[in-house]
Design a protein around this motif. Structure first.
Motif, mmCIF file in Angstrom:
data_model
loop_
_atom_site.group_PDB
_atom_site.id
_atom_site.type_symbol
_atom_site.label_atom_id
_atom_site.label_comp_id
_atom_site.label_asym_id
_atom_site.label_seq_id
_atom_site.Cartn_x
_atom_site.Cartn_y
_atom_site.Cartn_z
ATOM 1 N N GLY A 340 -9.404 3.078 1.741
ATOM 2 C CA GLY A 340 -9.847 1.692 1.940
ATOM 3 C C GLY A 340 -8.738 0.736 1.576
ATOM 4 N N PRO A 341 -7.710 0.605 2.442
ATOM 5 C CA PRO A 341 -6.567 -0.245 2.066
ATOM 6 C C PRO A 341 -6.983 -1.700 1.823
ATOM 7 N N MET A 342 -6.661 -2.209 0.659
ATOM 8 C CA MET A 342 -7.040 -3.582 0.289
ATOM 9 C C MET A 342 -5.855 -4.397 -0.236
ATOM 10 N N ALA A 343 -4.697 -3.723 -0.350
ATOM 11 C CA ALA A 343 -3.557 -4.389 -0.999
ATOM 12 C C ALA A 343 -3.122 -5.633 -0.219
ATOM 13 N N VAL A 363 2.439 -6.838 9.673
ATOM 14 C CA VAL A 363 1.964 -6.299 8.394
ATOM 15 C C VAL A 363 1.814 -4.789 8.611
ATOM 16 N N ILE A 364 2.302 -4.018 7.683
ATOM 17 C CA ILE A 364 2.272 -2.557 7.876
ATOM 18 C C ILE A 364 1.243 -1.924 6.950
ATOM 19 N N THR A 365 0.363 -1.142 7.547
ATOM 20 C CA THR A 365 -0.634 -0.422 6.745
ATOM 21 C C THR A 365 -0.339 1.071 6.803
ATOM 22 N N ASN A 374 4.155 4.150 11.703
ATOM 23 C CA ASN A 374 4.616 3.331 10.568
ATOM 24 C C ASN A 374 6.130 3.164 10.607
ATOM 25 N N GLN A 375 6.825 4.256 10.926
ATOM 26 C CA GLN A 375 8.294 4.188 10.941
ATOM 27 C C GLN A 375 8.780 3.198 12.004
ATOM 28 N N ASN A 376 8.087 3.214 13.148
ATOM 29 C CA ASN A 376 8.446 2.259 14.209
ATOM 30 C C ASN A 376 8.124 0.824 13.776
ATOM 31 N N GLN A 377 6.991 0.678 13.064
ATOM 32 C CA GLN A 377 6.619 -0.665 12.594
ATOM 33 C C GLN A 377 7.654 -1.190 11.592
ATOM 34 N N ILE A 378 8.159 -0.279 10.779
ATOM 35 C CA ILE A 378 9.160 -0.695 9.785
ATOM 36 C C ILE A 378 10.435 -1.171 10.494
ATOM 37 N N LYS A 379 10.781 -0.442 11.577
ATOM 38 C CA LYS A 379 11.936 -0.864 12.381
ATOM 39 C C LYS A 379 11.695 -2.272 12.947
#
Ligand code: FEO
Length: 390
Positions: A340-343, A363-365, A374-379
């Protein structure tokens, strides 16, 4: 030690202190500065911490060479500067304490036995002649307490700046990083919330010709006066010192959030963007991190979710920023949450009353560990950061 003709340094160095003001690490110790102006009338400028009264008194007596001082100027009543007032008044009972009305009230609160000591209350713009030297007082409320005043000695062009322009570190050890780094950590830790008040005093002092700044902490500034004043202008106006700098602050439990933060740094570097500082909030001095959040124009917050909210050290870090009126910055988020990501939601909500914040996307979850997506989102985030930071 002579600062300039007839103005002597009589301060002390503290290498016993674990935490300054009960919270700031001081690996290089701390200096409590005090000065004496020798003239027809002699003025002692502030006192020192209670653990160094005798050493300080010895320094004062050496300079006085048996002469009687007339004034004790109290610029700031915080006990690191006022705790030896009692002792100096016992030693020289004819001394007149010169201070603001609020300082007088605080002296009475901290040291009730001094209620009836001889005081001369001064206001903003008042002058005090010592003979050749003349002091003009400038009130500087909230830099860093409400009673603070500075004084300017026009013959020698010396500004006695109270806490302002101070730094962590004793004066008998060389700071390998020079003045700026520990002065910045000191500024944002201690005075950061009061940027408006710092701007007000800088404006009051703007027309003075200042050749020396004698702060209550750290070295006497001479050749670097203009540079230091310029930095205070930047810091107190909440402008970033490094317009093209990015600070990545992460809080990680098992290393996956850390991996994302490091990957972002690597991607930025791969795209030719090297002005990036990265810190593990749990393992770095938190005030070093606060300093860097203000130093750079862009902040990336990467945190795990914890107890349905935010990991404690990230929450503490953001609280530190908010309590110092963090604004005028760009922020990006990376969150991790296995079920339950809430950060992200918690971090974004915390900044909702902050002014002039630009949010950088995506925003990356992360859910537990980094996926290819995720790796592509970080790029993608690295590219966005780069494009908005230069
Ligand atoms: Fe150095 Fe605010 O006391």
């Amino acid at each position: 030690m002579l600062v300039t003709k007839d103005i002597y340094y009589v301060g002390v160095n503290d290498h016993q202190l674990d935490l300054f003001e009960g919270q700031y690490e001081v690996p290089l110790g701390m200096a409590y500065n005090s000065y004496v102006i020798v003239d027809e009338k002699i003025a002692i400028m502030d006192t020192v911490d209670i653990n160094f009264t005798e050493e300080w008194l010895k320094n004062v007596k050496e300079v006085l060479e048996g002469k009687e001082p007339t004034y004790l100027i109290v610029h700031h009543v915080e006990p690191d500067h006022s705790a030896s007032i009692q002792k100096i008044l016992e030693t020289y009972p004819n001394l007149t304490v010169v201070c603001s009305q609020q300082a007088s009230n605080l002296i009475n609160q901290f040291y009730p036995s001094l209620k009836d000591c001889k005081k001369e209350i001064v206001k903003d713009g008042d002058c005090l002649s010592l003979g050749t030297h003349e002091l003009t007082f400038y009130t500087a409320p909230m830099v860093h307490w409400p009673e603070v005043m500075m004084s300017y000695e026009k013959t020698s062009k010396v500004l006695f700046s109270a806490d302002a322009f101070g730094k962590f570190g004793a004066n008998d050890v060389e700071d390998p990083e020079g003045w700026t780094c520990e002065a910045r950590r000191y500024y944002f830790g201690i005075v950061g919330k009061f940027g408006i008040q710092v701007q007000a005093i800088l404006k009051k002092l703007a027309n003075l010709e200042i050749e020396y700044i004698c702060s209550l902490h750290g070295p006497i500034l001479h050749e670097s006066v203009q540079d230091c004043v310029k930095l205070y202008q930047t810091w107190s106006s909440y402008e970033a010192e490094e317009e093209e700098g990015i600070f990545i602050a992460y809080a990680s439990i098992y290393g996956h959030t850390k991996e994302a933060a490091l990957l972002l740094q690597k991607e930025l570097e791969a795209q030719g963007y090297t002005n990036v500082k990265i810190s593990d909030l749990a393992r770095e001095d938190i005030y070093e991190c606060v300093e860097n959040a203000f130093r750079y124009s862009t902040l990336v917050l990467a945190s795990v979710t914890y107890n349905g909210g935010l990991f404690p050290i990230m929450k503490e870090f953001i609280d530190h920023l908010l309590s110092r009126d963090y604004k005028k910055r760009k922020i990006a988020f990376i969150e991790n949450g296995s079920w339950g990501p809430m950060a992200y939601k918690t971090m974004k909500t915390m900044f909702e009353n902050s002014k002039e914040i630009t949010y950088i996307e995506p925003v990356i979850t992360i859910k537990s560990s980094l996926t290819e997506e995720n790796q592509n989102q970080i790029k993608e985030l690295a590219t966005s950061l780069k494009n908005t930071s230069i």
